[in-house]
Structures are given as C-alpha cells and as structure tokens.
Design a protein around this motif. Structure first.
Motif, short mmCIF file in Angstrom:
data_model
loop_
_atom_site.label_atom_id
_atom_site.label_comp_id
_atom_site.label_asym_id
_atom_site.label_seq_id
_atom_site.Cartn_x
_atom_site.Cartn_y
_atom_site.Cartn_z
N VAL A 120 0.85 -1.18 0.00
CA VAL A 120 0.00 0.00 0.00
C VAL A 120 0.89 1.24 0.00
CG1 VAL A 120 -1.78 1.29 1.25
CG2 VAL A 120 -1.81 -1.22 1.24
N ASP A 121 0.65 2.14 -0.97
CA ASP A 121 1.48 3.34 -1.06
C ASP A 121 0.98 4.42 -0.11
OD1 ASP A 121 -0.76 4.50 -2.26
OD2 ASP A 121 0.00 4.22 -4.29
N ASP A 139 -0.69 6.97 -0.62
CA ASP A 139 -2.06 7.42 -0.89
C ASP A 139 -3.09 6.35 -0.55
OD1 ASP A 139 -1.11 9.85 -1.87
OD2 ASP A 139 -0.76 8.98 -3.86
N GLU A 156 -3.24 3.43 -1.93
CA GLU A 156 -3.51 2.58 -3.09
C GLU A 156 -2.66 1.32 -3.01
OE1 GLU A 156 -5.78 3.11 -5.47
OE2 GLU A 156 -6.43 4.91 -4.40
N ARG A 157 -3.28 0.19 -3.35
CA ARG A 157 -2.56 -1.08 -3.31
C ARG A 157 -2.00 -1.40 -4.69
NH1 ARG A 157 -2.23 -5.10 0.33
NH2 ARG A 157 -3.77 -4.07 1.67
N SER A 158 -0.71 -1.79 -4.72
CA SER A 158 -0.06 -2.12 -5.98
C SER A 158 0.79 -3.37 -5.80
CB SER A 158 0.82 -0.96 -6.46
OG SER A 158 1.81 -0.66 -5.50
N ASN A 185 -7.04 -8.25 1.72
CA ASN A 185 -7.65 -7.48 0.64
C ASN A 185 -8.45 -8.35 -0.33
OD1 ASN A 185 -4.84 -8.34 0.00
ND2 ASN A 185 -5.35 -7.61 -2.04
#
Length: 483
Positions: free
Chosen positions: A36-37, A39, A41-43, A368
């Motif tokens: 998770v970054d 922001d 957001e998961r990448s 997630n």
C-alpha cells in the motif's frame, strides 16, 4: 550394516516429515504480493528474482510460487545439502561434531585457486573440527570447508557427491542433481527453489545445530596450529546482521549463494508472532539496475545508493513484510455448519438427510481478498437410499479460487435414516412398471393376445363362409313316376 541402518533411519525421518507436510498439497495457491502506497492505493510488489517460492512453515501452505520448479544453478545453496549429508552421517550432537577432527591435503584446494571462491582461510592439512567446518560452510560459505567435509565423509569428493544425490532421491527431489559439494561449478549441478526449500525444512526440523549456525551473524572457529587465536568468520546473510542496511529483525537466517551464472540466490526464514515463513529465491540480478541509480541519488541513505545492490535481500524483506502485514488466518468452513439436505430413498420416517462438512477449513489469506470470492462447489452422490448412518459420506465440497482447488472436504450425514420395507416394495413395483423389462414383457403379451385374436377371427370367418355355401345332399332328388 551401519550404513544401511542410517539410510533406513533417514528414510523414516523423511517419511515422517513429509507425512506431516502431506496435507499441504491441497493448498498450493500462489498469491500476488501487494503493498500500500502513501495514498492508500494497493499495488503489486516488484520482485527481482527469477524464481520465488514462499511457504508457511507451520501449515505448509504455499503463498507465492514463481517458477519454483525451474531447474537452475543453485550456487552455494548447494552447501545446504553438503551440511545435511554431514549431519546425517555424524548426527546433530554438538559434542560429537566438536570432537570429530577433519583435514585434507591439496586435493581439497586445487580446484578453488584463482576462482574467487569464498573461504574461511582453512589451510591444507589443518585439523579442524566437524562443528567448525559446518560453521565455515554455512556462515561465510567457505568452499574449502565443503571439499574437506566431502573428502572425510565420502572418502573422496566423487563418493560424497554420490551421497548427496542419494539424499536427493530419499527426499523425493525431482528437479535436483549435484556434481560438487560447494556449488561453484554448474555442470550437472542444478536445483529448484521448491527443492531447496525442502532441504531447508529437513535440516531445520531435524538438526537444532543447523538452525543455530544458519542464524549466527558471526562465529569464531577454535584455535589450531595454523590459527592460534582462532578464526573469526562473518555471515554472508546481511538480513541477520544489524549493522547492515538489509537487517531485518524477524529473519532467523539461512544461506546465500552467488555466481555469475546463478545470479544472487538466497534461502531464509522469518518469524513474527509465532508465524513462520520460509522463502527461497534464485536468479536475482548481480548488477545495479539502471532504474535504481536515480533512487540512490534521491536517497543517499537507501540501499540503492551503494555500488552493489543485493536484490535477493530486497525481495525477501518485501515478501516478509507483505506476508506478515497482509496474510491473516481466515475460516472458510465451519465443521458444525449445515450445508444442505439430500433426498434419501426408502426412508422409513423421513426421506432426507442433512449434510455437514466432515471437518473445517482455514488458512492464511490476504486481507484485501474477500473470502466470498472462493467458490464452494457441492457434489452429492446419485441415488442415495436408506439405510443412512450418521457420519456416512454422501458428497464433497470443493473450495475453488480462480480455478485452483484449495481443498476438497467430505460432506457427511448428520441424520440416521432407517429403511422402510413397504416403501422399498412399492418403489420396486413402481420401478418395475416403468422399466424396460416391463415394456418388453408387455409388448410380448400384447403380441400374443393380438395373434390369438387374429387366429380366432380367421377361424370364425371360415365357419361362416362354409355356412353360406353348403355342398349337394345325396338321396334327396325328386323324380316323376308312371302309374
């Protein structure tokens, strides 16, 4: 005789280990590690190694599998098998290992000159204990230690390599073959990330001395005639060295391996809150990638600022961080839950049975990914008839995620259904009237009746026709007489 007994003992030990791991095959699911970054957001986590195998050491569940059965040079991970053969031969008792002295002449050193091989500065004909040789083998990855062990245990290097490959067979490793004891040369010396993990599990489960040494950031070998003050050696595993940028407090060690042909290879395990994971990676880049030069310039304190970047350590740290932060124990099936009813033929008081799972199912699962994404596919036996006892297996439930079967669970009856003789006879009678036999028999009877009717009709017709056309009656002609 002793050798045969040792082989039998090793086989039994392997059987026990893999019996304990047997249930793991039902959960061979590979996830995509994510992060998770800033922001939120998961990448996807970037992995540099060509081959990756990550397994939960407690449950045996495979959580990441990338080219895990690809046959590649294992470099110094070869020494893990060298350690296993030594321990199998001498046992894991520390005092026995310390009291067993070994040495070798130039035959252990000649092939290593001018190769850049890792060393513990052991000299030809220097007498060193098996314990210190094991430490030199596993901590700084000393190649001369591997050859000295091979010559003393196998009588010569070739004989020891045969013992290594015999152990490969015992452990059921299908994609591994060794041609030397140190991994420096690659011809016919290959393995896989999955097979290396099996070797690690075997050694960790059986030999506490192995676990102790692979977790040691440094060690001082005992004094010898060549080294009166002993020899200080340091681990090539920077993840257990708190003075390096790659230090990871949850890591408990194991071993590195590096050659130009193999790239950077690494086997390690880590523990957090009682949960243990083992990771084996092979084929990480040797040189710093162009894309990472700017990272180093932007952050001079990062690992990317150094001339050499150890991508294998980066992969392991990222994998552990993902696993410990993301994977949690989730219950998918409760063994006390009711699944459904099934119809039961010939039931005396009821014509159904209730099904429930024979056992529950839980596993580590990413937070997630909703567990609702796992499909529960139920299959029930055809034509279930009484009697049915509690506990009878009447179907199965498959848990499926993205086409992969996580587990197959038996569905058992919670209901006892007795057989009804009256219903059985009625059903048999009903079944008979709908059967092919009845249709054939009925057809034959109808044909017989039809044939009889035709016969009777023809017979009656003949009698009727004879009545309409009678023949001449003899002796009844009228004639005139003269008087």
């Amino acid at each position: 005789m002793k050798k045969k007994l040792r082989v039998i003992a090793a086989l039994l030990c392997a059987a026990l280990i893999f019996a304990d791991m047997g249930s793991f095959t039902a959960s061979a699911l590979s996830f995509v590690p994510t992060t998770v970054d800033a922001d939120g957001e998961r990448s996807e986590v970037k992995l540099y190694s060509d081959c990756v195998y990550m397994v939960n050491m407690d449950s045996g569940e495979v959580v990441v599998d990338i080219n895990s059965e690809k046959e590649v040079p294992p470099a110094s991970l070869t020494k893990l098998m060298t350690a296993v053969v030594l321990l199998d031969e001498l046992g894991g008792d520390e005092s026995t290992l310390r009291n067993k002295m070994m040495s070798a002449g130039t035959e252990a050193f000649d092939e290593l000159y001018d190769t850049g091989a890792a060393t513990a500065d052991i000299q030809p004909n220097e007498s060193v204990s098996a314990y210190d040789l094991l430490a030199a083998l596993l901590i700084p990855s000393a190649c001369e230690a591997a050859n000295i062990i091979a010559i003393n245990v196998g009588e010569n290097i070739s004989g020891f390599v045969d013992m290594m490959n015999a152990k490969v067979s015992e452990l059921g490793l299908k994609h591994t073959h060794f041609s030397n004891a140190h991994g420096l040369f690659t011809q016919q010396n290959y393995s896989t990330a999955k097979d290396i993990s099996t070797i690690c599990r075997y050694a960790l489960d059986k030999y506490p001395v192995f676990e102790e040494l692979v977790g040691s950031p440094s060690f001082t070998m005992a004094p010898t005639d060549f080294h009166p003050e002993g020899t200080y050696i340091a681990s090539t595993d920077y993840m257990i060295n708190e003075y390096t940028k790659y230090y990871y407090a949850k890591c408990r060690g194991i071993k590195t391996g590096t050659t130009e042909s193999a790239g950077r290879c690494f086997a390690s395990y880590a523990v957090s809150d009682g949960v243990r994971y083992l990771v084996v990676t092979m084929g990480a880049p040797m040189e710093k990638l162009a894309e990472d030069v700017k990272k180093g310039e932007a952050d001079p304190e990062s690992v990317y600022a150094d001339d050499v970047v150890y991508y294998s350590f980066i992969d392991h740290i990222n994998l552990y961080e993902w696993a410990f932060d993301t994977l949690v124990q989730k219950d998918f099936i409760n063994e006390s839950s009711e699944v459904r009813d099934v119809k039961v033929g010939y039931g005396k008081k009821q014509d159904y049975a209730n099904l429930k799972p024979a056992n529950g199912y839980s596993r580590m699962w990413p937070v997630n990914i909703p567990i609702e994404d796992v499909e529960k596919r139920i299959t029930v036996r055809d034509n279930i008839v009484a009697p049915v006892e509690k506990g009878d297996v009447l179907g199965t439930m498959e848990l499926i995620y993205k086409g992969e079967v996580l587990a197959v669970i038996d569905l058992i009856s919670t209901t006892k259904v007795e057989r009804s003789p009256v219903k059985e006879r009625a059903r048999i009678t009903k079944a008979y009237f709908g059967s092919k036999l009845f249709k054939v028999t009925g057809s034959i009877v109808l044909l017989c009746i039809g044939a009889y009717c035709v016969f009777c009709f023809l017979l009656a017709q003949r009698k009727y026709l004879r009545g309409l056309n009678p023949g001449p009656e003899s002796g009844n002609d009228d004639t005139d007489s003269e008087e």
